[in-house]
Write a protein that holds these residues in place. Structure first.
Motif, PDB file in Angstrom:
ATOM      1  N   LEU A 203      16.049  -6.602 -12.749  1.00 16.13           N
ATOM      2  CA  LEU A 203      15.500  -5.127 -12.102  1.00 16.13           C
ATOM      3  C   LEU A 203      14.794  -4.707 -12.851  1.00 16.13           C
ATOM      4  O   LEU A 203      14.468  -3.664 -12.317  1.00 16.13           O
TER       5      LEU A 203
ATOM      6  N   TYR B 188      23.041  -6.467  -2.708  1.00 14.76           N
ATOM      7  CA  TYR B 188      22.411  -6.196  -4.359  1.00 14.76           C
ATOM      8  C   TYR B 188      22.904  -4.644  -4.332  1.00 14.76           C
ATOM      9  O   TYR B 188      23.098  -3.687  -5.499  1.00 14.76           O
TER      10      TYR B 188
ATOM     11  N   TYR C 297      15.727  -5.000   1.719  1.00 17.85           N
ATOM     12  CA  TYR C 297      14.642  -4.155   1.070  1.00 17.85           C
ATOM     13  C   TYR C 297      14.811  -5.531  -0.485  1.00 17.85           C
ATOM     14  O   TYR C 297      13.719  -5.978  -1.002  1.00 17.85           O
ATOM     15  N   CYS C 298      15.672  -5.901  -0.861  1.00 20.03           N
ATOM     16  CA  CYS C 298      15.705  -6.908  -2.281  1.00 20.03           C
ATOM     17  C   CYS C 298      15.721  -8.281  -1.399  1.00 20.03           C
ATOM     18  O   CYS C 298      14.652  -9.140  -2.174  1.00 20.03           O
TER      19      CYS C 298
ATOM     20  N   THR D  67      12.899 -10.996  -6.073  1.00 21.32           N
ATOM     21  CA  THR D  67      14.354 -11.303  -4.757  1.00 21.32           C
ATOM     22  C   THR D  67      14.496 -11.816  -3.877  1.00 21.32           C
ATOM     23  O   THR D  67      14.745 -12.229  -3.133  1.00 21.32           O
ATOM     24  N   THR D  68      12.537 -11.975  -3.568  1.00 17.28           N
ATOM     25  CA  THR D  68      12.435 -12.225  -1.654  1.00 17.28           C
ATOM     26  C   THR D  68      12.640 -13.780  -1.697  1.00 17.28           C
ATOM     27  O   THR D  68      12.528 -14.475  -0.782  1.00 17.28           O
TER      28      THR D  68
END
Length: 574
Positions: free
Chosen positions: A82, A102, A259-260, A480-481
């Motif tokens: 991150l 997360y 989001y992540c 992260t996706t």
């Protein structure tokens, strides 16, 4: 006239106290079960426990080991990604599985983010900034607990608890570990303190945060305080406080995961589903017998752990002091031990949530020793009661000395990995694009925060491990996706997790335990040693001497290997 007045004053002074005065004194003493002269109404002031705990937690932050590879690969590495867009990813962070929250990482990024801007390339300082932050949280929550105990039960019990919190090995190591179980420990500590201070709404709100932001399974630890807070406080106010806190963190967790991970998923539910509702195969990562946590508890708290288990036996003798409130606080020790012991997969960190409660229970047993010999029909103390009072500081002192001995042995025996990786920053003459290779010591890799910029990548080399290892986060697949195909939840090794051409390794980290078979670094025509530190050989060292530091005997009776940082020699030096 004056003689009459004097007699009247003497008669007044000699007269027994009024009912009002007696009642007030009695009520004050009843409100403070431990208020028999060992503390004032205000108990211990905030400064002393904050200072003592702050110093010890700072020592922990600066010298603590990394006790579990999960701490590195499930928390330090994603946090590093991150911040710096590089780091290792485990299958739990694949968006196909999405078991890790997360939101927990974002909470720590509140400190790590600014620290990364301040320290720039000095990533090791960012690592220790986060640790100091964890130590500060631990200091604050434990200080509140000590103050609450002193106001409720007197200074003596609070001082005993403070001493154990400061010096017990378990609390020293757990307090600055970057793990959800450590966060749950902070929450359990603060929730228990607020319960003793009769801040019931706050106690339930903290419990909700500890379960959702920390570790969902720790709900069992919070259960007694939550139930009794709802009973004792204003039910509506306490319930709404817990409900709104839970709702807030659930929404934040859902938003962070969306989001992540890039899709609608909920890590808290995924984790519970994997471990509880079927499909979970945590046994693939090792199983232990029923005695595991009892052995582990003794290692981390020595005889304090045994005393903590005896707390229920003390309650009948000290009912007026400790029942029901302290019993409510301590009861999660028994609940959690029973529940976790029944699980096949066991790890040391799973006990972290009850570590501070173990200190409270053990301190209460020591404080209550004279009560075993007290005769309520005698006005004077008998000889056994006096002996028991004299034994209290001796027992506490022995426990603290044994705890410090355990801590010292751990730090000196197993501290080499963190120190060896810090040597990397002094060897940038190796050149840019260097490859650092790690074999069987992958599980002691301290995180990418210790990898300087001149090293382009860290690779694993095959030393016989057949489980699934972490892969670098893949930006081309979405970071992260991403849901890489090489990840699985069966702990099966994936194609490509090992570097096949060992000749590409520029640097090598290995542990040489001096077994009959040669280590890679023993080939002096290929490798030069840049640093080497002793590392305790657990298999060949006697249990007593490796577990506790005994002056003169520790170094003589234990067996040590060498933890090495090696660099490949250039052909012209070979």
């Amino acid at each position: 006239m004056s003689l009459s007045s004097a007699r009247q004053r003497r008669a007044t002074a000699a007269s027994p106290p009024t009912d009002d005065g007696y009642a007030k004194d009695s009520k004050d003493r009843m409100r403070r079960p431990g208020g028999d002269g060992d503390g004032g109404d205000e108990g211990i002031k905030w400064f002393l426990p904050f200072l003592a705990l702050g110093l010890l937690r700072h020592m922990s932050a600066s010298s603590n080991l990394i006790h579990d590879c999960d701490e590195v690969f499930n928390y330090w590495e994603p946090l590093h990604f991150l911040l710096y867009r590089s780091g290792f990813q485990t299958w739990e962070y694949s968006s196909d599985f999405a078991l890790r929250s997360y939101l927990y990482l974002f909470f720590h990024a509140l400190v790590a983010g600014p620290a990364s801007l301040i320290f720039g390339e000095h990533k090791v300082r960012v690592f220790y900034s986060v640790r100091i932050f964890l130590g500060l949280i631990s200091t604050i929550t434990e200080t509140v607990l000590v103050v609450a105990l002193s106001r409720r039960y007197g200074k003596r019990l609070a001082c005993y608890v403070l001493a154990m919190l400061c010096l017990s090995s378990g609390c020293f190591f757990a307090s600055t570990s970057f793990l959800p179980s450590s966060f749950s420990m902070y929450a359990v500590t603060l929730s228990s303190a607020l319960f003793l201070l009769e801040k019931y709404a706050g106690a339930v709100s903290v419990a909700a945060a500890g379960v959702i932001l920390g570790w969902p399974f720790s709900i069992l630890v919070f259960l007694p305080v939550t139930v009794y807070s709802l009973i004792r406080g204003s039910f509506r106010r306490v319930f709404l406080s817990g409900f709104l806190t839970s709702l807030c963190f659930l929404v934040l967790s859902f938003a962070a995961d969306y989001y992540c991970y890039g899709r609608l998923t909920f890590s808290v539910f995924n984790l519970l589903k994997y471990n509880v509702l079927g499909g979970g195969e945590s046994h693939l990562y090792g199983t232990e017998g029923l005695s595991f946590y009892f052995r582990n508890g003794f290692n981390n708290f020595n005889f304090a752990f045994i005393l903590a288990l005896l707390f229920l036996g003390v309650v009948p003798f000290a009912r007026k002091k400790y029942a029901p409130d302290l019993l409510i606080i301590v009861s999660p020790v028994y609940i959690w031990l029973a529940f976790m012991s029944l699980q096949a997969h066991k790890e040391e960190r799973f006990l972290y949530p009850i570590y501070t409660l173990i200190c409270v229970a053990a301190a209460a047993v020591i404080d209550s020793l004279p009560d075993f010999f007290h005769d309520k029909y005698l006005s004077d103390q008998n000889i056994f009661e006096k002996i028991a009072k004299g034994l209290r500081p001796l027992i506490l002192g022995f426990i603290l000395c044994a705890s410090h001995s355990r801590t010292f042995s751990m730090l000196n025996g197993y501290g080499a990995p963190l120190q060896i990786y810090q040597h990397l920053e002094h060897h940038d003459d190796t050149g840019p694009g260097s490859i650092l290779c790690v074999g069987s010591e992958w599980h002691r890799y301290p995180s990418s925060f210790f990898i300087p910029s001149y090293i382009s990548e860290v690779r694993w080399i095959d030393d016989g491990f057949r489980g699934l290892l972490p892969f670098p986060f893949n930006e081309t697949l979405g970071g992260t996706t991403a849901a890489p195909l090489y990840f699985n939840n069966k702990n099966k090794a994936a194609e490509g997790q090992y570097l096949k051409d060992i000749g590409a390794c520029t640097l090598l980290v290995e542990l040489d335990l001096r077994r009959p078979y040669p280590s890679r670094g023993s080939d002096l025509s290929t490798w030069e040693a840049l640093a080497a530190l002793q590392f305790l050989d657990r298999e060949l060292s006697p249990a007593l001497y490796r577990s506790f530091f005994i002056p003169h005997r520790w170094q003589q009776n234990n067996v040590f290997g060498l933890y090495k940082l090696l660099r490949r020699l250039h052909p012209d030096h070979a």
